[in-house]
Design a protein around this motif. Sequence first.
Motif, PDB file in Angstrom:
ATOM      1  N   LYS A  42       0.832  -1.205   0.000  1.00 39.50           N
ATOM      2  CA  LYS A  42       0.000   0.000   0.000  1.00 39.50           C
ATOM      3  C   LYS A  42       0.862   1.249   0.000  1.00 39.50           C
ATOM      4  N   ASP A  92       1.873  -2.649  12.959  1.00 35.96           N
ATOM      5  CA  ASP A  92       1.090  -3.269  11.875  1.00 35.96           C
ATOM      6  C   ASP A  92       1.399  -4.763  11.822  1.00 35.96           C
ATOM      7  N   ASN A 102       2.590  -9.713   7.664  1.00 37.94           N
ATOM      8  CA  ASN A 102       3.901  -9.083   7.794  1.00 37.94           C
ATOM      9  C   ASN A 102       4.919  -9.997   8.470  1.00 37.94           C
ATOM     10  N   ASP A 133       8.233  -5.005   7.408  1.00 38.48           N
ATOM     11  CA  ASP A 133       7.308  -3.876   7.264  1.00 38.48           C
ATOM     12  C   ASP A 133       7.217  -3.016   8.532  1.00 38.48           C
TER      13      ASP A 133
HETATM   14 MN    MN Z   1       0.017  -3.285   6.210  1.00 42.63          MN
END
Ligand code: MN
Length: 284
Positions: free
Chosen positions: A103, A223, A228, A241
């Motif tokens: 994203k 997150d 991840n 991430d």
């Molecule tokens: Mn994410």
Amino acid sequence: LTLAEKASLVSPSEYIILKTLLESRDKYDYMSEDILRSKLNFIDSEFTISITKLLNMKAISEERIQGKKAYRITFSGLDILAIKMLYVNKILKNLGLIIGEGKESNVYYGYDFDDNVIVVKFHRVGKSSYKNIRKLREYTEKKSWISITMDNAKKEYQALKCLNENYALVPKLFGYSFNAIVMEYIEGTSLAKSKLSNPKKVLDNILGTVRIAYTNCKIVHGDLSQYNVIIDQNEIPYIIDWPQWKKEDQNLLNRDLNIILTFFKNKYNVIEDIDEISKFVKGE
Ligand code: MN
Ligand code: ATP
Ligand code: MN
Ligand code: MN
């Protein structure tokens, strides 16, 4: 043209243009042709040819301000500067195919100077409109997307640096430049798609990484989820991430832990007490 091809086509004077536009990103939304010319003192033909080439490869964009041409650097232009710098510093020899589009980033395979496969993550904040609005509220001062993006990359770099120094199970950090992070390629599948033979051990390893992040680096991922975490051939989990980390944020820590514990409970029936785990990762 691929990103790698674009980067290989940029000449020294074109790099100077990109660098000049980058450095004035917060002063001018678009820099007028006159000001740009006066900063560069190129000969006319060199200036025109370079600008045309950079526009064609979409490394810069053009706008008319009060009838006059003006320019700014694009995300592709920033990627190109990062590639160049990583090459000069002998961190990245070649860029390969794209692994995935997140994203807030584009992630590529790359090759180091010993031809090992590595990963290059090019940050691009502002890819999705929802995040745009949220981020805009966070930044009340006038900052360009380019600056916000570079802040993000720097945050991920800082997290990975500390985590590497403390032997956490995260990709090894190889380099950092502008909006790009260069790291170890973890060959494997996401935790979401993996079928684990020893889920309890994998969870313990993940929590060990969360603990190092909290106690040694004073950060919370923010997150954390089955998407991840990459599981390698030896069933070692690597947490990826990291740019959205926050300093010792209790709510965020509980949210991260809840997501992971819920995943292991639902998929593997591995049940842990959130309060106990929370104490463990905080070193209490
Ligand atoms: Mn994410
Ligand atoms: P998101 O949309 O999840 O926020 P993002 O833009 O923040 O994505 P990442 O999650 O860091 O980007 O990376 C995107 C994808 O690229 C990952 O889901 C993974 O498939 C792949 N990837 C990233 N880093 C690595 C790595 N070190 N080794 C292998 N694959 C990786
Ligand atoms: Mn991700
Ligand atoms: Mn992300």
